[in-house]
Write an enzyme that holds these catalytic residues in place. Structure first.
Site, PDB file in Angstrom:
ATOM      1  N   ASP A 159       0.850  -1.192   0.000  1.00 48.62           N
ATOM      2  CA  ASP A 159       0.000   0.000   0.000  1.00 48.62           C
ATOM      3  C   ASP A 159       0.884   1.240   0.000  1.00 48.62           C
ATOM      4  OD1 ASP A 159      -3.289   0.244   1.025  1.00 48.62           O
ATOM      5  OD2 ASP A 159      -2.089   2.062   0.802  1.00 48.62           O
ATOM      6  N   ASP A 195       4.240   2.035  -4.409  1.00 54.71           N
ATOM      7  CA  ASP A 195       3.270   2.421  -5.433  1.00 54.71           C
ATOM      8  C   ASP A 195       3.116   1.267  -6.417  1.00 54.71           C
ATOM      9  OD1 ASP A 195       1.806   3.536  -7.473  1.00 54.71           O
ATOM     10  OD2 ASP A 195       3.085   5.305  -7.715  1.00 54.71           O
ATOM     11  N   VAL A 196       1.914   0.755  -6.540  1.00 55.55           N
ATOM     12  CA  VAL A 196       1.688  -0.401  -7.422  1.00 55.55           C
ATOM     13  C   VAL A 196       1.981  -0.053  -8.886  1.00 55.55           C
ATOM     14  CG1 VAL A 196      -0.776  -0.072  -7.965  1.00 55.55           C
ATOM     15  CG2 VAL A 196       0.141  -2.385  -7.681  1.00 55.55           C
ATOM     16  N   TYR A 242     -11.816   5.191 -15.398  1.00 53.61           N
ATOM     17  CA  TYR A 242     -12.092   4.125 -14.431  1.00 53.61           C
ATOM     18  C   TYR A 242     -12.781   2.961 -15.143  1.00 53.61           C
ATOM     19  CZ  TYR A 242     -13.799   1.937 -10.093  1.00 53.61           C
ATOM     20  OH  TYR A 242     -14.063   1.061  -9.067  1.00 53.61           O
ATOM     21  N   LYS A 273     -11.121  -0.716 -15.778  1.00 51.98           N
ATOM     22  CA  LYS A 273     -11.743  -1.872 -15.124  1.00 51.98           C
ATOM     23  C   LYS A 273     -12.199  -2.904 -16.156  1.00 51.98           C
ATOM     24  CE  LYS A 273     -11.380  -0.837 -10.710  1.00 51.98           C
ATOM     25  NZ  LYS A 273     -10.531  -1.641  -9.819  1.00 51.98           N
ATOM     26  N   THR A 279     -18.460   1.824   1.423  1.00 55.64           N
ATOM     27  CA  THR A 279     -17.076   1.821   1.904  1.00 55.64           C
ATOM     28  C   THR A 279     -16.651   3.265   2.194  1.00 55.64           C
ATOM     29  OG1 THR A 279     -16.171   2.072  -0.312  1.00 55.64           O
ATOM     30  CG2 THR A 279     -16.454  -0.187   0.473  1.00 55.64           C
TER      31      THR A 279
END
Ligand code: NAD
Length: 250
Positions: A43, A69-70, A162, A166, A197
């Site tokens: 994370d 950082d992914v 987004y 996705k 969430t």
């Protein structure tokens, strides 16, 4: 605890939560650890990841974290090396990190498009590149991708980067699933709808102000059952796909 992931090592991206409460990565990491997995979490937000780690450890589970950082190949490589150092292998990879941005092609700027794709899609490329060879050497594994219903359909507001990232994730998962099946690596994707969430609550507050009771109620009513899902609902789907119970699901 029934040990559904006993003896498994799970690499979970985004195990923090963007605010107090339960994001999906936090719920997944917590449930997996409760069911016997040793969890390694990547994370960008070290404090948020540490909060999940501490929750797991307080409950008697095993968890290590890595700040990175992914979207950065080097960070993911170092995280995987740290995971192998800590736990020796990886059986499960959960690609949970995702960021959003509102706007369609006309409104969205190029930098935001690139950023969303770097995190949501290239991040998956990096983690899978690091994890699949380890899984294959170990006799197999399971990749669980957290996409979104936005990857399949219009959901009421423009969020082109987004949605497109996705959607690409879904096909990337199918592609990997077929290519690596004979070596025991499965890949599946979960497409949640809008969830209750912290990230969604924050987005709602940005849009509607501090009192979000009414938009949340409207969102509940838009669900056939009259209540939207939450992070734990995603975690329960993820644990099935991560475990050997789903060995024929690919
Ligand atoms: P969240 O924002 O609460 O948690 C995501 C975590 O990822 C945070 O801890 C954040 O620090 C981390 N992160 C963000 N960018 C990162 C990066 N570049 N490198 C490393 N870590 C990074 O999110 P959430 O609501 O739990 O959503 C998680 C996933 O579920 C996302 O992929 C999201 O697209 C998907 N999803 C969420 C919903 C929803 O309604 N919340 C619906 C459908 C799909």
């Amino acid at each position: 605890m029934t040990g559904r992931l006993k003896d498994k090592v799970a690499f979970v991206t985004g195990i923090g939560s963007s605010d107090a409460g339960w994001g999906t990565g936090k719920a997944i990491a917590h449930l997996f650890a409760r069911e016997g997995a040793r969890v390694f979490g990547l994370d960008l937000d070290e404090a948020a990841a540490a909060a999940t780690r501490d929750l797991i450890r307080d409950a008697g589970g095993s968890c290590e974290i890595f700040r990175g950082d992914v979207a950065a190949a080097g960070d993911v490589e170092r995280a995987m090396a740290a995971c192998l150092e800590a736990f020796g292998t990886v059986h499960v990879l959960v690609n949970n990190i995702g960021i959003g941005a509102s706007g369609g092609v006309v409104e969205l700027d190029e930098a935001t498009w690139d950023k969303v794709f770097a995190v949501n899609l290239k991040g998956v490329f990096h983690t899978c590149k690091a994890a699949i060879p380890v899984m294959e050497r170990g006799g197999g594994g399971s990749i669980v991708n957290i996409s979104s219903i936005t990857g399949q359909r219009w959901v009421g507001a423009p969020m082109i980067s987004y949605a497109a990232s996705k959607a690409a994730m879904i096909q990337m998962s199918r592609h990997m699933a077929i290519q690596h099946a004979r070596r025991g690596v499965r890949s599946n994707t979960i497409l949640p709808g809008f969830l209750d969430t912290p990230m969604v609550a924050a987005a709602m507050r940005r849009r509607f102000g501090d009192d979000i009771a009414e938009p949340m109620r409207r969102r509940d009513l838009a669900c056939p059952g009259g209540k939207m899902g939450d992070a734990h609902d995603v975690a329960f789907a993820a644990i099935y796909l991560a475990s050997d119970e789903s060995k024929f699901v690919n």
